[in-house]
Design a protein around this motif. Structure first.
Motif, mmCIF file in Angstrom:
data_model
loop_
_atom_site.group_PDB
_atom_site.id
_atom_site.type_symbol
_atom_site.label_atom_id
_atom_site.label_comp_id
_atom_site.label_asym_id
_atom_site.label_seq_id
_atom_site.Cartn_x
_atom_site.Cartn_y
_atom_site.Cartn_z
ATOM 1 N N ARG A 171 0.375 -3.024 2.743
ATOM 2 C CA ARG A 171 1.482 -2.078 2.640
ATOM 3 C C ARG A 171 0.974 -0.657 2.804
ATOM 4 O O ARG A 171 -0.076 -0.309 2.257
ATOM 5 N N MET A 172 1.714 0.150 3.553
ATOM 6 C CA MET A 172 1.400 1.575 3.697
ATOM 7 C C MET A 172 2.698 2.370 3.634
ATOM 8 O O MET A 172 3.698 1.972 4.237
ATOM 9 N N THR A 173 2.654 3.479 2.909
ATOM 10 C CA THR A 173 3.775 4.405 2.873
ATOM 11 C C THR A 173 3.254 5.755 3.322
ATOM 12 O O THR A 173 2.307 6.282 2.731
ATOM 13 N N GLY A 174 3.851 6.275 4.388
ATOM 14 C CA GLY A 174 3.394 7.546 4.942
ATOM 15 C C GLY A 174 4.427 8.635 4.781
ATOM 16 O O GLY A 174 5.638 8.386 4.802
ATOM 17 N N TYR A 175 3.923 9.841 4.620
ATOM 18 C CA TYR A 175 4.770 11.030 4.503
ATOM 19 C C TYR A 175 4.349 11.975 5.615
ATOM 20 O O TYR A 175 3.164 12.321 5.720
ATOM 21 N N ILE A 218 10.002 11.540 6.225
ATOM 22 C CA ILE A 218 9.826 12.931 6.628
ATOM 23 C C ILE A 218 10.022 13.803 5.389
ATOM 24 O O ILE A 218 11.021 13.679 4.678
ATOM 25 N N VAL A 219 9.050 14.684 5.147
ATOM 26 C CA VAL A 219 9.086 15.546 3.965
ATOM 27 C C VAL A 219 9.009 17.015 4.388
ATOM 28 O O VAL A 219 8.567 17.330 5.490
ATOM 29 N N ALA A 220 9.421 17.895 3.488
ATOM 30 C CA ALA A 220 9.407 19.328 3.781
ATOM 31 C C ALA A 220 7.992 19.881 3.830
ATOM 32 O O ALA A 220 7.731 20.876 4.502
ATOM 33 N N GLY A 221 7.072 19.247 3.144
ATOM 34 C CA GLY A 221 5.692 19.704 3.121
ATOM 35 C C GLY A 221 4.866 18.846 2.194
ATOM 36 O O GLY A 221 5.397 18.035 1.431
ATOM 37 N N LEU A 222 3.555 19.005 2.291
ATOM 38 C CA LEU A 222 2.613 18.298 1.430
ATOM 39 C C LEU A 222 1.861 19.328 0.589
ATOM 40 O O LEU A 222 1.899 20.530 0.883
ATOM 41 N N ILE A 223 1.177 18.886 -0.444
ATOM 42 C CA ILE A 223 0.475 19.804 -1.342
ATOM 43 C C ILE A 223 -0.545 20.652 -0.579
ATOM 44 O O ILE A 223 -0.631 21.853 -0.780
ATOM 45 N N GLU A 224 -1.319 20.017 0.323
ATOM 46 C CA GLU A 224 -2.236 20.762 1.205
ATOM 47 C C GLU A 224 -1.385 21.340 2.337
ATOM 48 O O GLU A 224 -0.844 20.585 3.156
ATOM 49 N N PRO A 225 -1.234 22.656 2.412
ATOM 50 C CA PRO A 225 -0.281 23.258 3.354
ATOM 51 C C PRO A 225 -0.481 22.879 4.828
ATOM 52 O O PRO A 225 0.493 22.757 5.560
ATOM 53 N N ARG A 226 -1.710 22.671 5.280
ATOM 54 C CA ARG A 226 -1.953 22.352 6.692
ATOM 55 C C ARG A 226 -1.892 20.854 6.972
ATOM 56 O O ARG A 226 -1.938 20.443 8.132
ATOM 57 N N ALA A 227 -1.771 20.040 5.936
ATOM 58 C CA ALA A 227 -1.698 18.589 6.135
ATOM 59 C C ALA A 227 -0.367 18.233 6.775
ATOM 60 O O ALA A 227 0.684 18.737 6.385
ATOM 61 N N LYS A 228 -0.429 17.337 7.769
ATOM 62 C CA LYS A 228 0.767 16.922 8.486
ATOM 63 C C LYS A 228 1.170 15.492 8.151
ATOM 64 O O LYS A 228 2.275 15.067 8.457
ATOM 65 N N ILE A 229 0.254 14.745 7.535
ATOM 66 C CA ILE A 229 0.504 13.347 7.211
ATOM 67 C C ILE A 229 -0.284 12.966 5.963
ATOM 68 O O ILE A 229 -1.405 13.430 5.760
ATOM 69 N N GLU A 230 0.331 12.134 5.131
ATOM 70 C CA GLU A 230 -0.333 11.555 3.968
ATOM 71 C C GLU A 230 0.109 10.102 3.889
ATOM 72 O O GLU A 230 1.293 9.809 4.062
ATOM 73 N N ILE A 231 -0.845 9.197 3.653
ATOM 74 C CA ILE A 231 -0.519 7.777 3.575
ATOM 75 C C ILE A 231 -1.154 7.175 2.329
ATOM 76 O O ILE A 231 -2.346 7.369 2.074
ATOM 77 N N GLU A 232 -0.334 6.446 1.557
ATOM 78 C CA GLU A 232 -0.849 5.659 0.441
ATOM 79 C C GLU A 232 -0.816 4.184 0.853
ATOM 80 O O GLU A 232 0.043 3.776 1.632
ATOM 81 N N THR A 233 -1.772 3.420 0.339
ATOM 82 C CA THR A 233 -2.011 2.076 0.850
ATOM 83 C C THR A 233 -2.193 1.076 -0.285
ATOM 84 O O THR A 233 -2.779 1.403 -1.316
ATOM 85 N N THR A 234 -1.713 -0.146 -0.055
ATOM 86 C CA THR A 234 -1.975 -1.271 -0.942
ATOM 87 C C THR A 234 -2.664 -2.347 -0.112
ATOM 88 O O THR A 234 -2.238 -2.652 0.996
ATOM 89 N N ALA A 235 -3.730 -2.903 -0.686
ATOM 90 C CA ALA A 235 -4.459 -3.986 -0.035
ATOM 91 C C ALA A 235 -4.605 -5.124 -1.047
ATOM 92 O O ALA A 235 -4.505 -4.899 -2.249
ATOM 93 N N VAL A 236 -4.823 -6.331 -0.539
ATOM 94 C CA VAL A 236 -5.024 -7.476 -1.414
ATOM 95 C C VAL A 236 -6.209 -8.300 -0.885
ATOM 96 O O VAL A 236 -6.225 -8.698 0.278
ATOM 97 N N LEU A 237 -7.179 -8.507 -1.777
ATOM 98 C CA LEU A 237 -8.297 -9.390 -1.464
ATOM 99 C C LEU A 237 -7.920 -10.794 -1.884
ATOM 100 O O LEU A 237 -7.426 -10.982 -2.999
#
Length: 130
Positions: free
Chosen positions: A72-76, A109-128
């Motif tokens: 699973r991945m959720t991107g902003y 789609i978001v108005a902005g991220l905490i790091e002002p120059r960041a254009k994308i952020e992704i959180e991930t779930t993995a399963v072994l």
């Protein structure tokens, strides 16, 4: 890992509708396009995407996991048009770093991220596998 594809539904491009798994869960915090010194590597969307995946894989490696374990991945993203314009590059980067694993995904789609120059952020779930 069992890909969940309801009968009669068109196969999605670049992601799965659902995945069923058993095993040890790994949660990766939102990663942005900076390096290990917290320096943003580029203002280019595709290059930030590459770095996000590299960062994600580095965290997964600490748990003994790899791209094949991502479920699973959720991107902003901060700019829909920039994301769409980079589509071919994103696809090539995905294949290079993640292979043919297509997890469940959502992008917002978001108005902005905490790091002002960041254009994308992704959180991930993995399963072994357990």
């Amino acid at each position: 890992m069992q890909i969940l594809q309801p009968e009669g539904w068109p196969r999605p491009k670049g992601y799965s509708n659902g995945i069923a798994v058993f095993g040890r869960q790994i949660f990766v915090a939102g990663q942005i396009g900076w390096d290990e010194t917290e320096t943003l590597i580029s203002n280019d969307f595709a290059e930030q995407f590459r770095q996000v995946l590299k960062n994600t894989l580095a965290v997964l490696k600490e748990a003994g996991a790899g791209p094949e374990h991502v479920v699973r991945m959720t991107g902003y993203i901060t700019d829909r048009d920039e994301y769409l314009a980079a589509g071919k590059q994103i696809g090539a980067i995905w294949k290079e770093l993640m292979g043919r694993n297509y997890p469940v995904m959502a992008f917002v789609i978001v108005a902005g991220l905490i790091e002002p120059r960041a254009k994308i952020e992704i959180e991930t779930t993995a399963v072994l596998p357990g």
